[in-house]
Design a protein around this motif. Structure first.
Motif, PDB file in Angstrom:
ATOM      1  N   GLN A 117       0.670  -1.148   0.152  1.00 16.71           N
ATOM      2  CA  GLN A 117      -0.031  -0.380   0.302  1.00 16.71           C
ATOM      3  C   GLN A 117       0.545   1.647   0.243  1.00 16.71           C
ATOM      4  O   GLN A 117       0.322   2.575  -0.628  1.00 16.71           O
ATOM      5  CB  GLN A 117      -0.714  -0.338   1.285  1.00 16.71           C
ATOM      6  CG  GLN A 117      -2.110  -0.827   1.435  1.00 16.71           C
ATOM      7  CD  GLN A 117      -2.780  -1.349   2.377  1.00 16.71           C
ATOM      8  OE1 GLN A 117      -3.172  -1.971   3.147  1.00 16.71           O
ATOM      9  NE2 GLN A 117      -3.952  -0.255   2.307  1.00 16.71           N
ATOM     10  N   CYS A 118       2.092   1.528   0.943  1.00 16.04           N
ATOM     11  CA  CYS A 118       2.836   2.488   1.119  1.00 16.04           C
ATOM     12  C   CYS A 118       3.638   3.177  -0.497  1.00 16.04           C
ATOM     13  O   CYS A 118       3.660   3.784  -0.861  1.00 16.04           O
ATOM     14  CB  CYS A 118       3.591   2.039   2.074  1.00 16.04           C
ATOM     15  SG  CYS A 118       5.135   3.106   1.790  1.00 16.04           S
ATOM     16  N   GLU A 119       3.853   1.725  -1.340  1.00 17.89           N
ATOM     17  CA  GLU A 119       4.295   1.483  -2.063  1.00 17.89           C
ATOM     18  C   GLU A 119       3.636   2.231  -3.378  1.00 17.89           C
ATOM     19  O   GLU A 119       3.907   2.830  -4.771  1.00 17.89           O
ATOM     20  CB  GLU A 119       4.932   0.513  -2.767  1.00 17.89           C
ATOM     21  CG  GLU A 119       6.899   0.143  -2.121  1.00 17.89           C
ATOM     22  CD  GLU A 119       7.377   0.969  -2.338  1.00 17.89           C
ATOM     23  OE1 GLU A 119       7.792   1.393  -3.204  1.00 17.89           O
ATOM     24  OE2 GLU A 119       7.937   1.610  -0.846  1.00 17.89           O
ATOM     25  N   MET A 120       2.003   1.573  -3.535  1.00 22.09           N
ATOM     26  CA  MET A 120       0.973   1.795  -4.586  1.00 22.09           C
ATOM     27  C   MET A 120       0.689   3.456  -4.608  1.00 22.09           C
ATOM     28  O   MET A 120       0.175   3.919  -5.120  1.00 22.09           O
ATOM     29  CB  MET A 120      -0.148   1.367  -3.964  1.00 22.09           C
ATOM     30  CG  MET A 120       0.229  -0.486  -5.082  1.00 22.09           C
ATOM     31  SD  MET A 120       0.664  -0.260  -7.041  1.00 22.09           S
ATOM     32  CE  MET A 120      -0.616   0.502  -7.228  1.00 22.09           C
ATOM     33  N   ASP A 121       0.883   3.777  -3.179  1.00 19.36           N
ATOM     34  CA  ASP A 121       0.124   5.140  -2.682  1.00 19.36           C
ATOM     35  C   ASP A 121       1.052   5.980  -3.113  1.00 19.36           C
ATOM     36  O   ASP A 121       0.410   7.261  -3.650  1.00 19.36           O
ATOM     37  CB  ASP A 121       0.370   5.622  -1.091  1.00 19.36           C
ATOM     38  CG  ASP A 121      -0.977   4.636  -0.494  1.00 19.36           C
ATOM     39  OD1 ASP A 121      -2.236   4.526  -1.204  1.00 19.36           O
ATOM     40  OD2 ASP A 121      -1.082   4.908   0.323  1.00 19.36           O
ATOM     41  N   LYS A 122       2.472   5.976  -3.611  1.00 15.51           N
ATOM     42  CA  LYS A 122       3.281   6.878  -4.158  1.00 15.51           C
ATOM     43  C   LYS A 122       2.961   6.871  -5.533  1.00 15.51           C
ATOM     44  O   LYS A 122       3.689   8.344  -5.691  1.00 15.51           O
ATOM     45  CB  LYS A 122       4.611   6.026  -4.119  1.00 15.51           C
ATOM     46  CG  LYS A 122       5.774   6.389  -2.305  1.00 15.51           C
ATOM     47  CD  LYS A 122       6.663   5.593  -2.984  1.00 15.51           C
ATOM     48  CE  LYS A 122       7.178   4.861  -1.326  1.00 15.51           C
ATOM     49  NZ  LYS A 122       8.158   4.669  -1.395  1.00 15.51           N
ATOM     50  N   HIS A 123       2.443   6.319  -6.283  1.00 17.06           N
ATOM     51  CA  HIS A 123       1.810   6.135  -7.303  1.00 17.06           C
ATOM     52  C   HIS A 123       0.218   6.428  -7.986  1.00 17.06           C
ATOM     53  O   HIS A 123       0.134   7.283  -9.085  1.00 17.06           O
ATOM     54  CB  HIS A 123       2.313   4.912  -8.341  1.00 17.06           C
ATOM     55  CG  HIS A 123       3.369   4.723  -8.346  1.00 17.06           C
ATOM     56  ND1 HIS A 123       4.631   4.421  -8.790  1.00 17.06           N
ATOM     57  CD2 HIS A 123       3.952   2.823  -7.795  1.00 17.06           C
ATOM     58  CE1 HIS A 123       5.695   4.336  -9.382  1.00 17.06           C
ATOM     59  NE2 HIS A 123       5.426   3.133  -7.821  1.00 17.06           N
ATOM     60  N   VAL A 124      -0.368   7.108  -6.971  1.00 17.41           N
ATOM     61  CA  VAL A 124      -1.409   7.130  -6.874  1.00 17.41           C
ATOM     62  C   VAL A 124      -1.644   9.181  -7.174  1.00 17.41           C
ATOM     63  O   VAL A 124      -2.692   8.966  -7.973  1.00 17.41           O
ATOM     64  CB  VAL A 124      -2.503   7.494  -5.965  1.00 17.41           C
ATOM     65  CG1 VAL A 124      -4.034   8.369  -5.720  1.00 17.41           C
ATOM     66  CG2 VAL A 124      -2.425   6.022  -4.928  1.00 17.41           C
ATOM     67  N   SER A 125      -0.532   9.705  -7.294  1.00 19.30           N
ATOM     68  CA  SER A 125      -0.448  11.244  -7.423  1.00 19.30           C
ATOM     69  C   SER A 125      -0.363  11.319  -9.241  1.00 19.30           C
ATOM     70  O   SER A 125      -1.044  11.784  -9.898  1.00 19.30           O
ATOM     71  CB  SER A 125       0.374  11.886  -7.279  1.00 19.30           C
ATOM     72  OG  SER A 125       1.773  11.323  -7.207  1.00 19.30           O
ATOM     73  N   LYS A 126      -0.008   9.926  -9.769  1.00 20.90           N
ATOM     74  CA  LYS A 126       0.743   9.703 -11.257  1.00 20.90           C
ATOM     75  C   LYS A 126      -0.685   9.491 -11.838  1.00 20.90           C
ATOM     76  O   LYS A 126      -1.119   9.171 -12.852  1.00 20.90           O
ATOM     77  CB  LYS A 126       1.213   8.571 -11.258  1.00 20.90           C
ATOM     78  CG  LYS A 126       2.555   9.512 -10.791  1.00 20.90           C
ATOM     79  CD  LYS A 126       4.019   8.226 -10.946  1.00 20.90           C
ATOM     80  CE  LYS A 126       5.029   8.748 -10.651  1.00 20.90           C
ATOM     81  NZ  LYS A 126       5.796   7.893 -10.499  1.00 20.90           N
ATOM     82  N   PHE A 127      -1.871   8.954 -11.544  1.00 24.53           N
ATOM     83  CA  PHE A 127      -3.542   8.328 -11.729  1.00 24.53           C
ATOM     84  C   PHE A 127      -3.633   9.355 -12.760  1.00 24.53           C
ATOM     85  O   PHE A 127      -3.559  10.679 -11.948  1.00 24.53           O
ATOM     86  CB  PHE A 127      -4.054   7.808 -10.916  1.00 24.53           C
ATOM     87  CG  PHE A 127      -3.197   6.713 -10.107  1.00 24.53           C
ATOM     88  CD1 PHE A 127      -3.013   5.644 -10.909  1.00 24.53           C
ATOM     89  CD2 PHE A 127      -4.713   6.284  -9.260  1.00 24.53           C
ATOM     90  CE1 PHE A 127      -2.340   4.904  -9.843  1.00 24.53           C
ATOM     91  CE2 PHE A 127      -4.179   5.061  -9.010  1.00 24.53           C
ATOM     92  CZ  PHE A 127      -3.188   4.000  -9.486  1.00 24.53           C
ATOM     93  N   PRO A 128      -4.635   9.317 -13.815  1.00 25.27           N
ATOM     94  CA  PRO A 128      -4.764   8.245 -14.575  1.00 25.27           C
ATOM     95  C   PRO A 128      -3.237   7.937 -15.443  1.00 25.27           C
ATOM     96  O   PRO A 128      -2.706   7.958 -15.576  1.00 25.27           O
ATOM     97  CB  PRO A 128      -6.089   8.479 -15.046  1.00 25.27           C
ATOM     98  CG  PRO A 128      -5.761   9.518 -16.061  1.00 25.27           C
ATOM     99  CD  PRO A 128      -5.207  10.194 -14.616  1.00 25.27           C
TER     100      PRO A 128
END
Length: 588
Positions: free
Chosen positions: A330-341
């Motif tokens: 979750q920590c690693e994926m949360d770093k990418h959320v700002s790059k969505f979509p």
């Protein structure tokens, strides 16, 4: 990092001299240590200077209580956690035990449990005695002959294989205090280790006296995988001994200081990390769980079972490993959320795979004896479900972006529809031009994400009735042209729906391919861990084999042929185990 303790804390309390309890504050300290631990415990008769040696290992004059009277100062088992002076990634855990044979206790059963706990918890056991290694000192170590009654290796009802004890038990270092003899045998100088092994020699015979003589010696040879000896002169006069912790080394006997320094150097450099059967390293957190399991068993009146304790430990560690791994994902994926979509489904899946890989590393780093990959399968299921949540967020981000973009691009067209600009002769042509402008602007904009086609199709579908009304209102169009316009709109709509379906099918196939990649990733990292575990087991077996060969040599020298046969079988079994290639069954 390990919590730094400025002074020792009681780990296992001896309540009223007959009941052992685990100190929760000390347990909490251990549970916070994620580093591997080197555990050195000292046992011996009370008032033999055990605490001085432990303070020496801690690099301090003060810490563990030193007493100057005949009263036993240490009650229960005291613990001091300090950074390892040589290995920055390890914590040194020192255990100072209650003096054995305190006449005030009157009950030696409590001493036996203290001794057993020191054996079960340590990776290096120090036995401290006074004078010489003689029958009297062996009798003081009679607790070693009771270990098979007080410690159970396996949970099955069968009798434990005594050949397994070397795998579970610590090394043994015998410290002889106030030693006054000359290390000499038959006119030749001998080393301290030779003195110890000479003292452990067995006698031939079958009568009870010889059996009683041999029993503690056999246990010492058979149970502990390494045997080391240090002899110490008296540190100074009787008056000095009463204030030992206040004295500088320069005020102590020079020979004693040199001997203590050699002891310190050996213990720090040769004491191994505490490990389980199979070679897995024990962390402070794991040591705390083991201590709790053993004390709970003793409190309940049962014999502590090392296998059961490890099974309970494995359940706790694997549950924690799963939670740590999920937190990492979750920590690693949360770093990418700002790059969505993401621009594509594949880009999102690549992000997911990298984050899952990091999570699996965390799981593998902590997991312990995960039979049938139960916890790893649960982890994969949790990650798959969490991935769907992030995928939904990614899709929502794409929808929100695309809808907002279309809203901005079609603002002029929407106003013109409201004003009736297209409800005039030639209005359909004007509408088509404006719609094409919106679509071209939409298609040219990057960063729309994986729902771009779908949102565009929804947008055109929402305008279908409006466009049909504009066609009907356009007086410049013939009936044939109206029919062609309607057919063209249907064809374009069908083509877009086909593109949306093809894109969805492509995304579905990519997800299926990702599942296959995920399985291979789990499998590869599992096989790597199993290979590491196998290497650790082989390394531990080689150590045990080397010690059994020495034991075999001793038995051969003294003609104990019956014991030779059992040792040969144990050695052969270990060698076959090392040569074998255990099958790997992947059922993730």
């Amino acid at each position: 990092m390990a919590p730094l303790l400025s002074k020792p804390i009681c780990l296992i309390e001896n309540v009223d001299g007959n009941r052992l309890t685990l100190n929760k504050d000390a347990e909490k300290i251990l549970l916070e240590i994620s580093q591997p631990v080197v555990v050195i415990a000292i046992v011996g008769k009370y008032r033999t200077g055990k605490s001085y040696l432990m303070n020496k290992l801690a690099g301090s004059r003060k810490g563990f209580a030193l007493g100057s009277s005949i009263e036993s100062m240490t009650k229960g088992i005291w613990m001091w956690c300090v950074p390892h002076p040589q290995n920055s990634g390890q914590t040194l855990v020192l255990l100072d035990t209650e003096g054995l044979g305190d006449v005030e206790k009157g009950d030696c059963k409590n001493d036996a449990w203290i001794f057993s706990l020191a054996v079960m918890l340590s990776s290096s056991l120090v036995f401290n005695s006074l004078g010489t290694i003689d029958q009297q000192s062996m009798e003081q170590l009679h607790y070693v002959t009771e270990l098979t009654k007080l410690i159970k290796l396996k949970s099955s009802s069968k009798k434990d294989n005594t050949g397994e004890y070397k795998r579970y038990f610590p090394s043994l270092t015998w410290c002889v205090r106030d030693f006054t003899l000359i290390l000499n045998k038959k006119g030749k100088a001998i080393t301290e280790d030779e003195y110890l092994m000479s003292s452990l020699q067995l006698k031939n015979g079958t009568d009870k006296i010889i059996k009683d003589y041999n029993l503690p010696r056999e246990c010492i040879l058979h149970f502990f995988h390494t045997h080391k000896c240090f002899v110490f002169d008296r540190p100074g006069s009787k008056n000095k001994l009463q204030k030992l912790e206040e004295l500088e080394e320069s005020e102590l006997d020079e020979e004693f200081v040199e001997q203590a320094t050699r002891f310190y150097s050996y213990m720090i450099h040769h004491s191994r990390v505490k490990s389980l059967a199979g070679g897995a390293e024990v962390t402070g957190r794991m040591l705390g769980v083991l201590a709790s399991s053993y004390v709970t068993a003793i409190q309940s009146g049962t014999v502590p079972c090392m296998e059961n304790a490890v099974l309970a430990l494995a359940e706790i560690e694997n549950t924690g490993a799963k939670q740590d791994a999920m937190s990492k994902y979750q920590c690693e994926m949360d770093k990418h959320v700002s790059k969505f979509p993401t621009e594509s489904q594949q880009e999102f899946l690549n992000m997911h795979m990298e984050c899952e890989k990091e999570a699996i590393k965390v799981f593998m780093g902590r997991s312990l004896n995960d039979k049938d990959q139960k916890y790893q399968r649960e982890l994969k299921e949790l990650i798959d479900n969490k991935m769907i949540e992030y995928s939904t967020k990614n899709e929502k981000a794409s929808r929100d972006f695309c809808r907002k973009l279309l809203q901005e691009l079609s603002a002029t067209m929407e106003n013109d529809i409201l004003k009736g600009k297209y409800s005039v002769p030639g209005g359909h042509k004007l509408y088509l031009m404006e719609k094409l402008k919106v679509m071209e602007g939409y298609n040219a904009r990057p960063g729309k994400g994986i729902k771009a086609l779908e949102v565009m199709q929804e947008f055109i579908s929402e305008k279908k009735d409006i466009e049909a009304a504009i066609v009907q209102a356009d007086e410049t169009l013939t009936e044939k042209e109206r029919q062609l316009a309607e057919e063209r709109a249907q064809t374009e709509n069908a083509e877009r729906e086909k593109q949306v379906m093809e894109q969805n099918n492509k995304n579905l196939q990519q997800r299926m391919d990702d599942q296959a990649r995920s399985f291979e990733q789990h499998k590869e990292m599992l096989m790597d861990k199993m290979e590491q575990d196998r290497k650790m087991m082989v390394q531990q077996n080689e150590l045990v084999i080397a010690q059994k060969l020495k034991e075999q040599e001793i038995m051969m020298k003294h003609g104990f042929n019956d014991k030779m046969s059992a040792l040969q079988n144990e050695i052969r079994n270990l060698q076959e185990l090392n040569r074998g290639q255990p099958g790997i069954c992947i059922i993730i």
